[in-house]
Design a protein around this motif. Sequence first.
Motif, PDB file in Angstrom:
ATOM      1  N   LEU A 173      34.113  43.009  41.019  1.00  0.00           N
ATOM      2  CA  LEU A 173      32.710  43.412  40.971  1.00  0.00           C
ATOM      3  C   LEU A 173      32.542  44.894  41.310  1.00  0.00           C
ATOM      4  N   LEU A 174      33.350  45.407  42.250  1.00  0.00           N
ATOM      5  CA  LEU A 174      33.229  46.816  42.633  1.00  0.00           C
ATOM      6  C   LEU A 174      33.498  47.736  41.445  1.00  0.00           C
ATOM      7  N   TYR A 175      34.381  47.318  40.562  1.00  0.00           N
ATOM      8  CA  TYR A 175      34.630  48.102  39.355  1.00  0.00           C
ATOM      9  C   TYR A 175      33.396  48.063  38.446  1.00  0.00           C
ATOM     10  N   GLN A 176      32.774  46.903  38.356  1.00  0.00           N
ATOM     11  CA  GLN A 176      31.604  46.753  37.486  1.00  0.00           C
ATOM     12  C   GLN A 176      30.433  47.612  37.950  1.00  0.00           C
ATOM     13  N   ILE A 177      30.302  47.778  39.296  1.00  0.00           N
ATOM     14  CA  ILE A 177      29.177  48.571  39.816  1.00  0.00           C
ATOM     15  C   ILE A 177      29.603  50.019  40.115  1.00  0.00           C
ATOM     16  N   GLU A 178      30.761  50.406  39.594  1.00  0.00           N
ATOM     17  CA  GLU A 178      31.261  51.775  39.675  1.00  0.00           C
ATOM     18  C   GLU A 178      31.507  52.235  41.111  1.00  0.00           C
TER      19      GLU A 178
END
Length: 477
Positions: A173-178
């Motif tokens: 998820l951290l990748y998805q929210i940059e």
Amino acid sequence: MNSKLNQPHFDGLSEAKRLPDLPGVYRMLGVDEAVLYVGKAVNLKKRVMSYFRKSETLSPRIQLMVKQITRIESTVTRSESEALVLENSLIKSLKPKYNILFRDDKSYPYIVLTKHAYPKLSSYRGSITTKDRFFGPFTNTYAVRDSIHLLQKVFRLRTCEDTVFANRSRPCLLYQIERCSGPCVNRIAEEEYGKDVTNASLFLQGKENEVIQSLEKAMLNCSTNMEFEKAAVLRDRIRSLTKVRETQFVTGSGDRNVDIVTVASIDGLVGINLTVVRGGSHRGDKVFYPKNASHKDEVYALEAFLTHHYQGGSVPDEIVINKKIDKAVFVKYFEQAFKRKVRINDNPISERRMWLKMSERNIELSIQQRLLTKETQEDRLAALQIALGLEGQLERIECFDVSHTMGEATVASCVVYDRGEMQHGEYRRFNIEGITPGDDYAAMNQVVSRRYQRIISGEGKLPDLILIDGGKGQLSS
């Protein structure tokens, strides 16, 4: 018969005259060999004799201690700095009644970048190792958390455990929210990730200008190559770092690490403020209130803090203080303890004088607020005493509550208020057994009975007021 009546008169001055003219540590003992006070001296004879010659110059705390002395012990050391080490060790182990004491706090939090092909960013408490890169210390966990959030936003470093990192098959998820660049699934090259780690490291060392210049150069290269999306990302990073730099109200030239330690007293309450500056950037302030200190003890409190606070931790390049102490002793003490020189500055100029004044103002405001809070609490206790029609002074309050999960795993707690503040060390938790599930009345009866059976047997003291969470049922139980 009272043992104090049988106690022969103690001639402290004659006893002190027998001590050698050498550096060392002395211990004042009272009835039943209880250690009342531990101190150090460059000259044992002169220092101990001073307690019995002009008692009016001593603080009320020390005057009371002197009246209780029945014996004096001493240990000769090779130097005063060696005596300082021994004194600190004895105070920590014996906890003498009349020494200025500081509460043993948790270790300070750090930010760490692990030794890994793709280093992990995380917070850390404990002993510093040489394996990873540590940045700090920070005065509180909030500063660490805010810094990690900023670094995630700007540099997108991973925060996951190595086991998670090694077994991921798709971005989190951290990748998805940059907030992460996705190194676990090869969304960023190791070289590019390494550049982000380098910039994050420079930022944590207080070298924001170098980081911003590096990012500006990279942004211009991206623009020249018409990679406008990458340039926009770098532009946003520069804006975030610039905003942080503008909010730093303590900045300085150079990359020295400095602690500013100031002591002050108002109406008998002594406080110490620690300001941490790393790489010219302000890392936060923390206030300490030593036990057994009065307005005459400011210098002693400062010396006690310097020996207590840095024991077992890290020490900065320079310590700025607002009182005159024997600097040579402490410089040698730090050199022996940390194998390097530490500058102690009691007459700062330029930016360091500004930091010192700021720290002095902080401790004065903190003491005033604490005194005001104390007065407010005293007023509230007095109002409560009148409302309940209690006789005598209301000082100690104990509160009980019961909790369970749908009738199962019933537990009860007791919290204690005494001497003007919550006494966390006296809190107690009770596992409730042998009752009907969900029977709050029986649970309350059990916890109160168990609590005061212990007190009757000599463990603790009776409170002036007991508060129970519940209604008439709990009260009558």
